[in-house]
Design a protein around this motif. Sequence first.
Motif, mmCIF file in Angstrom:
data_model
loop_
_atom_site.group_PDB
_atom_site.id
_atom_site.type_symbol
_atom_site.label_atom_id
_atom_site.label_comp_id
_atom_site.label_asym_id
_atom_site.label_seq_id
_atom_site.Cartn_x
_atom_site.Cartn_y
_atom_site.Cartn_z
ATOM 1 N N ASP A 1 32.273 134.374 55.385
ATOM 2 C CA ASP A 1 33.429 135.230 55.148
ATOM 3 C C ASP A 1 32.908 136.406 54.326
ATOM 4 O OD1 ASP A 1 35.724 136.511 54.360
ATOM 5 O OD2 ASP A 1 36.684 134.744 53.505
ATOM 6 N N GLU A 2 32.508 137.459 55.025
ATOM 7 C CA GLU A 2 31.854 138.599 54.372
ATOM 8 C C GLU A 2 32.704 139.181 53.250
ATOM 9 O OE1 GLU A 2 30.438 141.596 57.080
ATOM 10 O OE2 GLU A 2 29.592 140.106 58.434
ATOM 11 N N GLU A 3 34.005 139.267 53.469
ATOM 12 C CA GLU A 3 34.876 139.862 52.460
ATOM 13 C C GLU A 3 34.821 139.063 51.156
ATOM 14 O OE1 GLU A 3 39.602 140.851 51.801
ATOM 15 O OE2 GLU A 3 38.826 140.754 53.851
ATOM 16 N N ARG A 4 34.947 137.748 51.270
ATOM 17 C CA ARG A 4 34.911 136.925 50.055
ATOM 18 C C ARG A 4 33.536 136.907 49.410
ATOM 19 N NH1 ARG A 4 37.382 131.016 50.136
ATOM 20 N NH2 ARG A 4 37.037 131.239 52.351
ATOM 21 N N VAL A 5 32.498 136.885 50.240
ATOM 22 C CA VAL A 5 31.137 136.888 49.691
ATOM 23 C C VAL A 5 30.908 138.150 48.865
ATOM 24 C CG1 VAL A 5 28.696 137.071 50.298
ATOM 25 C CG2 VAL A 5 30.127 135.402 51.448
ATOM 26 N N ASN A 6 31.378 139.270 49.371
ATOM 27 C CA ASN A 6 31.189 140.526 48.647
ATOM 28 C C ASN A 6 32.069 140.627 47.404
ATOM 29 O OD1 ASN A 6 29.117 141.693 50.215
ATOM 30 N ND2 ASN A 6 30.606 142.152 51.806
ATOM 31 N N LYS A 7 33.216 139.931 47.395
ATOM 32 C CA LYS A 7 34.076 139.917 46.214
ATOM 33 C C LYS A 7 33.553 138.982 45.135
ATOM 34 C CE LYS A 7 38.569 140.946 48.260
ATOM 35 N NZ LYS A 7 39.885 140.388 48.609
ATOM 36 N N ASN A 8 32.930 137.895 45.555
ATOM 37 C CA ASN A 8 32.445 136.882 44.616
ATOM 38 C C ASN A 8 31.096 137.274 44.034
ATOM 39 O OD1 ASN A 8 34.670 135.278 45.040
ATOM 40 N ND2 ASN A 8 33.690 134.023 46.603
ATOM 41 N N THR A 9 31.098 138.313 43.271
ATOM 42 C CA THR A 9 29.865 138.722 42.619
ATOM 43 C C THR A 9 29.761 138.016 41.275
ATOM 44 O OG1 THR A 9 30.964 140.629 41.649
ATOM 45 C CG2 THR A 9 29.826 140.966 43.758
ATOM 46 N N SER A 10 28.571 137.918 40.781
ATOM 47 C CA SER A 10 28.321 137.221 39.529
ATOM 48 C C SER A 10 27.411 138.059 38.661
ATOM 49 C CB SER A 10 27.651 135.873 39.828
ATOM 50 O OG SER A 10 27.148 135.304 38.645
ATOM 51 N N GLU A 11 27.624 137.936 37.386
ATOM 52 C CA GLU A 11 26.739 138.655 36.455
ATOM 53 C C GLU A 11 25.337 138.055 36.457
ATOM 54 O OE1 GLU A 11 27.378 137.423 32.119
ATOM 55 O OE2 GLU A 11 29.298 136.869 33.065
ATOM 56 N N TYR A 12 25.186 136.854 37.038
ATOM 57 C CA TYR A 12 23.897 136.166 37.028
ATOM 58 C C TYR A 12 23.029 136.477 38.237
ATOM 59 C CZ TYR A 12 26.292 133.539 33.424
ATOM 60 O OH TYR A 12 26.996 133.190 32.303
ATOM 61 N N PHE A 13 23.651 136.955 39.315
ATOM 62 C CA PHE A 13 22.907 137.215 40.543
ATOM 63 C C PHE A 13 22.892 138.696 40.858
ATOM 64 C CE2 PHE A 13 24.866 132.981 41.502
ATOM 65 C CZ PHE A 13 23.692 132.248 41.445
ATOM 66 N N SER A 14 21.802 139.110 41.478
ATOM 67 C CA SER A 14 21.760 140.440 42.064
ATOM 68 C C SER A 14 22.661 140.416 43.294
ATOM 69 C CB SER A 14 20.316 140.758 42.460
ATOM 70 O OG SER A 14 20.219 142.031 43.024
ATOM 71 N N HIS A 15 23.009 141.564 43.823
ATOM 72 C CA HIS A 15 23.882 141.624 45.007
ATOM 73 C C HIS A 15 23.278 140.811 46.150
ATOM 74 C CE1 HIS A 15 26.708 143.099 47.946
ATOM 75 N NE2 HIS A 15 25.696 143.467 48.713
ATOM 76 N N LEU A 16 24.105 139.950 46.756
ATOM 77 C CA LEU A 16 23.664 139.126 47.874
ATOM 78 C C LEU A 16 24.029 139.814 49.185
ATOM 79 C CD1 LEU A 16 24.996 135.653 46.651
ATOM 80 C CD2 LEU A 16 22.710 136.619 46.335
ATOM 81 N N VAL A 17 23.079 139.872 50.097
ATOM 82 C CA VAL A 17 23.327 140.473 51.397
ATOM 83 C C VAL A 17 23.531 139.346 52.403
ATOM 84 C CG1 VAL A 17 22.423 141.960 53.221
ATOM 85 C CG2 VAL A 17 21.924 142.479 50.824
ATOM 86 N N ARG A 18 24.794 139.097 52.728
ATOM 87 C CA ARG A 18 25.141 138.079 53.727
ATOM 88 C C ARG A 18 26.064 138.736 54.740
ATOM 89 N NH1 ARG A 18 24.172 132.547 52.719
ATOM 90 N NH2 ARG A 18 23.584 132.069 50.586
ATOM 91 N N THR A 19 25.614 138.770 55.984
ATOM 92 C CA THR A 19 26.435 139.362 57.039
ATOM 93 C C THR A 19 26.473 138.425 58.237
ATOM 94 O OG1 THR A 19 24.631 140.493 58.193
ATOM 95 C CG2 THR A 19 25.674 141.687 56.343
#
Length: 196
Positions: free
Chosen positions: A67-85
């Motif tokens: 679910d690209e929309e949720r993956v992009n919303k669920n950011t964390s201060e602990y991780f760098s931006h995740l690229v999932r498409t």
Amino acid sequence: MLQDESNQPSLIITYFGGNDSMGPHPSDLGPHVPLSEYIDNMRKIAVHLKSLSDSTRLIFLTCPPVDEERVNKNTSEYFSHLVRTNELCQTYSEACIKLCQELDIEVFDLFTAFQRRDNWETDCFTDGVHLSAEGSKIVVEEILKVLKEAEWNPSLHWKSMPTEFSDDSPYDLVAADGETTLNPSEWTFHQAIQWD
């Protein structure tokens, strides 16, 4: 696993690709595996598993969509931006299917199966990536379908396998007649989900 055929499992289900199919990070760190390397790794795994025993059966699962929309919303201060498409997921899924067809391995296409469901993005994942109870049910249903339809001898479908410890026992539940017992070893009506 050792190549002692008498100690090999009857079934191995292999699932790789969900993290491998993430886009590369600019630092070259992270779980991304280039597609060609993913295919080579999956081939090595498949060849090794097939070499263990003639009686071990294999099922490979492709990576599911996200679910690209949720993956992009669920950011964390602990991780760098995740690229999932889903474009990447589909590419890795198709590569897995092609490899399995080439090696004559049963494969279940999670990528397509999830998307057959209405509201799959919210129903199949807890956070856009990890499976929910509904997503897990789809996986189980499809694995059972493969087991039922595969032309394996002996079959590994649960209904075709003998039940261990299926003998009648005086310790089973007493029947309504008050004189016999009911052997529950083959009962499925008590289960919330009726697996076929």
